[in-house]
Design a protein around this motif. Structure first.
Motif, short mmCIF file in Angstrom:
data_model
loop_
_atom_site.label_atom_id
_atom_site.label_comp_id
_atom_site.label_asym_id
_atom_site.label_seq_id
_atom_site.Cartn_x
_atom_site.Cartn_y
_atom_site.Cartn_z
N VAL A 141 0.86 -1.18 0.00
CA VAL A 141 0.00 0.00 0.00
C VAL A 141 0.90 1.23 0.00
CG1 VAL A 141 -1.74 1.31 1.26
CG2 VAL A 141 -1.83 -1.19 1.25
N PRO A 142 0.81 2.09 -1.01
CA PRO A 142 1.69 3.25 -1.09
C PRO A 142 1.58 4.16 0.12
CG PRO A 142 0.51 2.92 -3.15
CD PRO A 142 -0.12 2.00 -2.15
N THR B 57 1.62 7.67 1.10
CA THR B 57 1.43 8.95 0.42
C THR B 57 1.77 10.16 1.29
OG1 THR B 57 -0.92 8.87 1.05
CG2 THR B 57 -0.33 8.04 -1.14
N GLU B 58 2.41 9.92 2.42
CA GLU B 58 2.83 11.06 3.25
C GLU B 58 4.03 11.77 2.61
OE1 GLU B 58 3.52 10.09 7.28
OE2 GLU B 58 1.50 9.32 7.64
N GLU B 59 4.93 11.01 2.02
CA GLU B 59 6.13 11.60 1.42
C GLU B 59 6.05 11.63 -0.10
OE1 GLU B 59 8.62 12.97 2.94
OE2 GLU B 59 7.96 12.53 4.98
N LEU B 60 5.32 10.67 -0.71
CA LEU B 60 5.22 10.57 -2.15
C LEU B 60 3.75 10.59 -2.58
CD1 LEU B 60 7.80 7.70 -2.82
CD2 LEU B 60 8.16 10.14 -3.15
N THR B 61 3.50 11.03 -3.80
CA THR B 61 2.16 11.00 -4.34
C THR B 61 1.96 9.71 -5.13
OG1 THR B 61 2.75 12.07 -6.43
CG2 THR B 61 2.23 13.51 -4.56
N LEU B 62 0.70 9.39 -5.44
CA LEU B 62 0.44 8.23 -6.28
C LEU B 62 1.08 8.39 -7.65
CD1 LEU B 62 -3.30 7.38 -5.45
CD2 LEU B 62 -1.21 6.30 -4.56
N GLY C 138 7.15 3.23 -12.05
CA GLY C 138 6.89 1.92 -12.62
C GLY C 138 6.00 1.02 -11.79
N TYR C 139 5.18 1.58 -10.95
CA TYR C 139 4.24 0.78 -10.16
C TYR C 139 2.81 1.03 -10.65
CZ TYR C 139 8.14 -0.07 -7.06
OH TYR C 139 9.35 -0.46 -6.56
N PRO D 184 -7.79 -0.14 1.43
CA PRO D 184 -6.74 0.49 0.62
C PRO D 184 -6.45 -0.31 -0.64
CG PRO D 184 -5.78 -0.68 2.48
CD PRO D 184 -7.27 -0.71 2.69
N ILE D 185 -6.04 0.39 -1.69
CA ILE D 185 -5.68 -0.24 -2.95
C ILE D 185 -4.20 -0.63 -2.90
CG2 ILE D 185 -5.50 0.04 -5.45
CD1 ILE D 185 -8.34 -0.12 -4.48
N TYR D 186 -3.93 -1.90 -3.19
CA TYR D 186 -2.56 -2.39 -3.23
C TYR D 186 -1.94 -2.16 -4.61
CZ TYR D 186 -3.23 -4.67 1.28
OH TYR D 186 -3.46 -4.92 2.62
N TRP D 187 -0.64 -1.93 -4.63
CA TRP D 187 0.10 -1.70 -5.86
C TRP D 187 1.19 -2.76 -6.03
CZ3 TRP D 187 0.60 3.41 -8.67
CH2 TRP D 187 -0.52 4.23 -8.44
N ALA D 188 1.68 -2.88 -7.27
CA ALA D 188 2.79 -3.79 -7.56
C ALA D 188 3.58 -3.24 -8.74
CB ALA D 188 2.28 -5.20 -7.89
N GLN D 189 4.75 -3.82 -8.99
CA GLN D 189 5.54 -3.43 -10.14
C GLN D 189 4.73 -3.65 -11.41
OE1 GLN D 189 8.34 -1.95 -10.08
NE2 GLN D 189 8.97 -2.01 -12.23
#
Length: 380
Positions: A323-324, A326-331, A338-339, A351-356
């Protein structure tokens, strides 16, 4: 803190869902290059080009202007028509494999030809199957040659179906910077893929030292059981021809020369003698070897799931999902690195999960959506 997260993302991208990458790798000279074979019963194809010095800016892919013909031992002439920059086609649909043939090429300044050649008879494919070891899948071929033929050339086209590691149910819109659900019937656009591969070099087999012209269970392809090509359905279309002694030696020498490492202890490649000679200037060298052949073909197909062939190198178990933060980085930052989003892992509203990206989109592993028309349908 943001720089540290960026560094971690880049490092993770280098190891997440990684699969082998197959790179497909070319004095003054203007020698004629001839590629092709005389094949009675088909439309034979020939490519004519010229070699150029390494420092030359001339395009090797540009074809040679010529008049190309095939002549049989009775004097009948089959004229070629030019269908591309370098490609010439000769309609030999009704030519007999029991006659001898020669190739003739006339350029602006020179004439080239082969001697009359008998057609090497197609070998019988006695077996085309596979064998398993702990780590590899081998495709094996058994042949029964005809007449006195003892040398064979095997070429093949591989096709396989594979799936992405995760079925994406969402997509990220980088312009609006929002995650959008995918319609059910569109999710599989990123999931099912097909890939084809034709090796650059043919497989050469010699039965010269055998008591007969038979070949027993020769390995023509070997690959890891962890390869995705063996995860769903794997297909190989094989073409086998018996070739002359001269053609075998030429191709063997060519392969050895192309595989020389280039160090001080490497063997010096010998000159590759062509059977196409320049009649107007015998000192001119020709690159290539033309044979008169009769191919035989066979298809091999394997439902890899029914026999449990595939041995994934890594059991995912959602290992690469996250799960990204987002406190330091945006989506958008994650997207640019590359995710891609996957889904909520069954937690409605969670929450939406992310992957490579290559774990989510099968096309990023070299495949496409071009499903062969006769492909077995196990999934929609």
């Amino acid at each position: 803190m943001k720089k540290i997260l960026l560094y971690i993302l880049v490092l993770a991208a280098a190891v997440s869902c990684v699969y082998p990458f197959e790179a497909e790798v070319g004095g003054e000279s203007h020698d004629l290059v001839v590629e092709g074979n005389i094949v009675p019963g088909t439309v034979a194809q020939f490519y004519l080009r010229y070699t150029h010095p390494l420092q030359s800016h001339e395009n090797m892919s540009e074809g040679a202007d010529a008049v190309l013909t095939v002549r049989d031992e009775n004097g009948k002439v089959y004229a070629a028509r030019r269908v591309g920059s370098a490609l010439y086609e000769v309609d030999m649909t009704y030519a007999s494999p029991d006659l001898k043939y020669s190739l003739n090429i006339k350029t602006e300044n020179n004439e080239y030809a082969t001697e009359l050649m008998a057609v090497t008879k197609a070998p019988e494919i006695k077996e085309l199957s596979y064998q398993l070891s702990e780590d590899n899948v081998d495709v094996v071929l058994s042949l029964d040659g005809k007449d006195d033929n003892r040398h064979y050339k095997v070429s093949f086209l591989e096709t396989w179906e594979y799936h992405s590691d995760y079925l994406a149910k969402t997509i990220f819109d980088p312009e609006a910077e929002v995650i959008v659900p995918l319609p059910n019937d569109y999710q599989y656009e990123y999931y099912y893929c097909w890939r084809t591969r034709r090796p650059n070099e043919a497989v050469l087999i010699s039965a010269a030292e055998n008591e007969s012209n038979k070949v027993m269970r020769h390995v023509i392809m070997s690959d890891s059981r962890g390869s995705k090509k063996f995860s769903i359905v794997y297909r190989m279309d094989v073409s086998v021809t018996a070739i002359s002694d001269g053609c075998y030696e030429y191709l063997k020498n060519l392969q050895q020369s192309s595989n020389v490492s280039g160090d001080l202890f490497s063997p010096t490649p010998s000159r590759m003698e062509s059977n196409v000679v320049c009649l107007t200037d015998p000192t001119k060298q020709v690159v290539g070897y033309v044979d008169a052949i009769q191919p035989t073909e066979r298809r091999f197909q394997l439902d890899c799931r029914s026999v449990s062939i595939h041995k994934p190198k890594l059991i995912l178990d959602d290992y690469y999902l996250f799960v990204p933060d987002t406190e330091e980085l945006t989506l958008l930052d994650y997207y640019n690195f590359g995710y891609r989003p996957v889904d909520d892992r069954g937690q409605m509203g969670g929450p939406i999960y992310w992957a490579q990206a290559q774990c989510v989109d099968c096309r990023l592993e070299g495949g496409n959506k071009n499903k062969p028309e006769d492909w077995p349908t196990y999934d929609e």
